[in-house]
Design a protein around this motif. Structure first.
Motif, PDB file in Angstrom:
ATOM      1  N   ARG A  99       3.912  -2.715  -6.603  1.00  0.00           N
ATOM      2  CA  ARG A  99       4.490  -1.464  -7.103  1.00  0.00           C
ATOM      3  C   ARG A  99       3.503  -0.671  -7.952  1.00  0.00           C
ATOM      4  O   ARG A  99       3.389   0.549  -7.807  1.00  0.00           O
ATOM      5  N   GLN A 102       1.108   1.337  -6.004  1.00  0.00           N
ATOM      6  CA  GLN A 102       1.753   2.489  -5.368  1.00  0.00           C
ATOM      7  C   GLN A 102       1.963   3.626  -6.372  1.00  0.00           C
ATOM      8  O   GLN A 102       1.812   4.804  -6.036  1.00  0.00           O
ATOM      9  N   GLY A 125       0.506   6.411   3.847  1.00  0.00           N
ATOM     10  CA  GLY A 125       1.660   6.101   3.014  1.00  0.00           C
ATOM     11  C   GLY A 125       2.650   7.234   2.830  1.00  0.00           C
ATOM     12  O   GLY A 125       3.859   7.029   2.865  1.00  0.00           O
ATOM     13  N   ALA A 153       8.066  -1.650  -4.463  1.00  0.00           N
ATOM     14  CA  ALA A 153       6.834  -1.007  -3.992  1.00  0.00           C
ATOM     15  C   ALA A 153       7.136   0.034  -2.913  1.00  0.00           C
ATOM     16  O   ALA A 153       6.537   1.106  -2.894  1.00  0.00           O
ATOM     17  N   ARG A 157       6.252   3.946  -2.853  1.00  0.00           N
ATOM     18  CA  ARG A 157       5.436   4.529  -1.781  1.00  0.00           C
ATOM     19  C   ARG A 157       6.147   5.711  -1.137  1.00  0.00           C
ATOM     20  O   ARG A 157       5.546   6.770  -0.933  1.00  0.00           O
ATOM     21  N   ARG A 160       6.036   9.209  -2.617  1.00  0.00           N
ATOM     22  CA  ARG A 160       4.867  10.073  -2.440  1.00  0.00           C
ATOM     23  C   ARG A 160       5.154  11.251  -1.508  1.00  0.00           C
ATOM     24  O   ARG A 160       4.466  12.271  -1.572  1.00  0.00           O
TER      25      ARG A 160
END
Length: 282
Positions: A99, A102, A125, A153, A157, A160
């Motif tokens: 995590r 990320q 990602g 995580a 991700r 984003r």
């Protein structure tokens, strides 16, 4: 092209070692005399000057104290920490789970206006669906033998993707066609991921090109890399993330991206390759 993506880290470590060696010489000390002043075995001084080992903050303070260069401690510590961040092993990053890494990636994207990406292995990602990211990160965790915080995580991700819709961020992405065909997770997971690529293609912030497997290549397939503005490049290898900031090497990656762009297809042709990959899932 540079012979190795880790060459920046090696060059920076050698440059730091050279600075320390110069401080010793300017102070008129032999390596043995410096070791004695610091309370070390003489071989430690030799290893540091040969750039064979990382230099701890405490060692830099001792070195500067012994050579009368106390005013350079802060700068040398900053330089040393920058060296160590250039080559960052995945297992070191993931020693408490994935995590945190990320979230670091989230911060990097937030600070960047233009992101150019080339991927030869997996979907980048910020384009990944939760299901695809889960399957991928589960396999990474099992391979590395690191703590399992995959659910957290994946959440970090997937977050984003907000930059595709917010702010003045621009994403130019090149994907090898093989990435569309390499099954990560189930057929349903891949179908959903490929469908998501079709959905983000029309976004104003996105330029997505696919390099066909049948193209007559002017440049061979490379390791995946992320070019942030024109300041630094993050290169992904099996074992580490390599951060390149030396201008000459950044220029190499900019040039490589330009050459790879010439191989890619866009728009209708790119959509056709993605749709064909979906159809191939049966």
């Amino acid at each position: 092209m540079s012979s190795s993506p880790s060459s920046s880290a090696r060059a920076a470590r050698v440059a730091l070692a050279s600075r320390l060696s110069d401080l010793r010489k300017d102070a008129g000390l032999t390596g043995r005399e410096l070791a004695l002043a610091c309370g070390w075995h003489p071989s430690k001084v030799s290893r540091i000057q040969a750039a064979k080992v990382p230099v701890a903050d405490a060692d830099l303070r001792a070195w500067c104290a012994a050579t009368g260069a106390g005013d350079q401690v802060a700068d040398l510590i900053a330089a040393s920490r920058a060296v160590e961040s250039m080559y960052w092993e995945w297992r070191r990053q993931h020693q408490r789970g994935m995590r945190a890494a990320q979230e670091d990636g989230f911060t990097t994207l937030e600070r960047s206006q233009r992101c150019r990406v080339y991927v030869s292995n997996v979907v980048p990602g910020f384009f990944q669906t939760a299901e695809y990211a889960t399957a991928l990160m589960r396999s990474i965790t099992e391979f590395q033998g690191t703590p399992d915080d995959v659910a957290e995580a994946v959440e970090a991700r997937v977050a984003r993707s907000r930059f595709l819709y917010e702010g003045n961020h621009r994403f130019a992405v090149l994907v090898e066609e093989w990435v569309l065909r390499a099954r990560i997770g189930s057929a349903e997971t891949m179908a959903g991921q490929l469908g998501h690529l079709l959905a983000v293609m029309p976004l104003p912030s996105v330029s997505l090109g696919v390099i066909p497997m049948t193209v007559n290549r002017g440049l061979w397939p490379l390791e995946a890399f992320y070019l942030f503005d024109e300041k630094h490049v993050s290169v992904e290898t099996l074992t580490a993330e390599v951060n390149v900031s030396r201008p000459s090497e950044v220029a190499d990656y900019i040039r490589a991206f330009g050459e790879l762009q010439k191989l890619a297809v866009y728009g209708v042709k790119a959509r056709a390759l993605i749709t064909s990959a979906i159809d191939a899932l049966g």
